[in-house]
Design an enzyme around this catalytic site. Structure first.
Site, short mmCIF file in Angstrom:
data_model
loop_
_atom_site.label_atom_id
_atom_site.label_comp_id
_atom_site.label_asym_id
_atom_site.label_seq_id
_atom_site.Cartn_x
_atom_site.Cartn_y
_atom_site.Cartn_z
N CYS A 2 18.18 -33.04 -16.93
CA CYS A 2 18.22 -33.99 -15.82
C CYS A 2 19.24 -35.07 -16.14
O CYS A 2 19.75 -35.16 -17.25
CB CYS A 2 16.85 -34.61 -15.58
SG CYS A 2 15.55 -33.41 -15.23
N GLY A 28 21.54 -31.82 -12.54
CA GLY A 28 20.36 -31.43 -11.78
C GLY A 28 20.62 -31.48 -10.30
O GLY A 28 21.07 -32.50 -9.78
N ASN A 101 14.60 -37.34 -19.04
CA ASN A 101 15.41 -36.15 -19.25
C ASN A 101 14.95 -35.49 -20.54
O ASN A 101 14.95 -36.11 -21.59
CB ASN A 101 16.89 -36.52 -19.35
CG ASN A 101 17.76 -35.36 -19.80
OD1 ASN A 101 17.48 -34.21 -19.48
ND2 ASN A 101 18.81 -35.65 -20.55
N GLY A 102 14.55 -34.24 -20.46
CA GLY A 102 14.13 -33.52 -21.65
C GLY A 102 12.84 -32.76 -21.43
O GLY A 102 12.45 -32.46 -20.30
N TYR A 257 28.17 -26.72 -22.27
CA TYR A 257 28.02 -26.47 -20.84
C TYR A 257 27.61 -27.67 -20.02
O TYR A 257 28.23 -27.97 -18.99
CB TYR A 257 26.98 -25.35 -20.64
CG TYR A 257 26.63 -25.07 -19.20
CD1 TYR A 257 27.48 -24.30 -18.40
CD2 TYR A 257 25.47 -25.57 -18.63
CE1 TYR A 257 27.16 -24.05 -17.06
CE2 TYR A 257 25.15 -25.31 -17.30
CZ TYR A 257 26.00 -24.55 -16.53
OH TYR A 257 25.69 -24.31 -15.21
#
Length: 509
Positions: A2, A28, A101-102, A257
């Protein structure tokens, strides 16, 4: 994966959070949300969809205040509908909003303990909601009407003791400010920025430095592993190390990426790291096939362009753009199900026959995860007239689940799991397949000035840096995150739930 943002400003922050989220959209595309605070009142807008679709002018006008946080969601476990869109909110103590995020590896244990020991109800299966309630519980223990920085850091030290996994968090505390904190291994990224204005200093926390650039903030530094940064309502900056750090191991897949090439994470340029990935691939091709018959190098847009260009330069080969990308189609890897990914590939890319006809082509991609996208792209190259199609991956074979926030949980969906390179090449239809070596990838990303010696490489190596990932946990995660499980949840979601009451403390816009 995210994207998160938090700003404490001297003027309204709604537009700057919106702008920052647009350049974090690659992290996201499933849902987006913004929460702002004006005095004692919170304003919240969140919905499924892209940033540009979730926020209309009427919503932006109602997101008042000089303090706010934002989120773009990439769905993993417990993230299949608008109910799990972030920021999350809890009204006690103080009123707290949180963007995360995670992934927490002990989320199930936390949810059970929250109900058993603290009688806290969780409305979703999201680990982010569990994390918010853990934070709220620890702040509640302090009991002070006005929270002092040392009390906040003491509460966060207890949060660190309770939660495990990879995470970066921004949280808004009404009447106090914004706090950001990062897991003890620094797996997920979080940067701190500053802007000096005539009205005073403004501070910003975000997943990537590129979002700071867009809204005019200067990159100050990365938030350190195990560190919490607190920006109070007056713009004062406070920080403290709240957890013991054994090793700084950022996620290497960020550089392969996820992150934008114009970002700097842990003082490492993503662009330069990808250039070095191309150099290492070129060295391996020279070593394995010094007499190769490659005519042209063609990247699979967009993430692999940097590596492909450097590879072509080092091999003294022609570099050409052979695919035209429809920029209105999302990133196929982070789409929530296999059916969606398959349908999107041909609508996303179209080959230019002139660049393929009668030539031996080396296609370069950042990685190969499930293999279906790679197979369809190879088919496109052959249909465009390529004589031979070789395929190079800037990353090693993805053979293991990722448990820290990347949707690679189902082992059976990873094309390289249990297969040799030759078997993968046959499966995706390549005449030859070359993967980056893991040692070369780590060397390519590492930078002397970054003070990062090692990385989380779990999806390539099967070694989990948090030390708490068991075979039983991986099996449970695969059952939760497989495409089949997601399809079942989507089918169930077609039955609309009863409308939930909205807390009066938050004005939903």
């Amino acid at each position: 994966m995210c994207g998160i943002v938090g700003i404490v400003g001297q003027s309204p922050v709604n537009q700057r959070i919106y702008d920052a989220l647009t350049v974090l959209q690659h992290r996201g595309q499933d849902a987006a949300g913004i929460m702002t605070c004006d005095g004692e009142e919170l304003f919240l807008r969140k919905e499924s969809g892209l940033v540009r679709d979730v926020f209309q002018q009427r919503h932006m006008l109602q997101l008042k205040g000089n303090i706010g946080i934002g989120h773009v969601r990439y769905p993993t476990a417990g993230c299949d509908g608008v109910a799990e869109a972030q920021p999350f909110y809890v009204n006690a103590p103080y009123g707290i909003g949180l963007s995360h995020n995670g992934n927490l590896t002990n989320a199930a244990e936390l949810a059970e303990a929250l109900w058993r020991d603290e009688r806290r109800h969780l409305n979703t299966s999201s680990d982010s909601e569990a994390l918010l309630n853990i934070l709220a519980s620890e702040l509640q223990r302090k009991g002070a009407a006005h929270l002092k920085p040392d009390e906040l850091f003491a509460a966060l030290a207890n949060v660190y003791r309770r939660v495990r996994g990879g995470y970066a968090v921004v949280a808004l505390i009404i009447g106090h400010g914004v706090v950001g904190f990062r897991d003890p291994n620094g797996i997920r990224p979080l940067v701190l920025g500053r802007r000096i204005t005539p009205r005073g200093t403004e501070w910003m926390l975000a997943s990537e430095s590129v979002s700071l650039d867009l809204v005019g903030f200067d990159l100050v530094r990365d938030v350190e592993p195990g560190e919490a940064v607190y920006i109070d309502v007056s713009g004062g900056l406070h920080s403290a190390r709240c957890a013991e750090v054994t090793a700084h191991t950022p996620c290497v897949f960020e550089y392969v990426y996820f992150a934008r090439p114009d970002s700097i994470i842990d003082n490492i340029s993503v662009h330069k790291a990808r250039m070095r990935m191309g150099e290492k691939l070129a060295e391996k091709i020279k070593r394995l096939r010094p007499d190769h018959d490659i005519d042209v190098v063609i990247p699979i847009p967009d993430t692999s362009r940097t590596s492909a260009m450097q590879l072509a330069l080092d091999l003294n080969l022609e570099y050409r753009e052979g695919f035209v990308k429809n920029r209105y189609i999302g990133r196929t890897f982070i789409m929530p199900g296999q059916e969606e990914r398959q349908k999107s590939v041909r609508s996303k890319l179209n080959a230019i026959p002139l660049e393929f006809r009668g030539r031996n082509v080396l296609l370069v991609d950042d990685s190969i995860v499930r293999g279906t996208t790679s197979a369809q792209i190879i088919d496109l190259a052959r249909e465009a007239g390529a004589r031979k199609v070789y395929f190079a991956s800037a990353a090693p074979p993805v053979r293991y689940p990722n448990v820290y926030g990347i949707d690679m949980a189902a082992v059976g969906e990873l094309v390289a799991n249990g297969r040799t390179d030759e078997e993968v090449a046959q499966l995706i239809g390549a005449d030859w397949l070359i993967y980056q070596d893991l040692e070369d990838l780590v060397t390519a990303v590492r930078h002397d000035k970054a003070r990062v010696e090692s990385f989380d490489t779990s999806c390539f190596s099967g070694e989990y840096v948090t030390g708490d990932v068991t075979p039983e946990y991986l099996a449970a995660l695969e059952r939760e995150r497989s495409d089949a499980a997601k399809a079942r949840r989507r089918d169930a979601a077609e039955i609309p739930p009863a409308p939930a009451s909205k807390p009066r403390a938050v004005r939903v816009v």
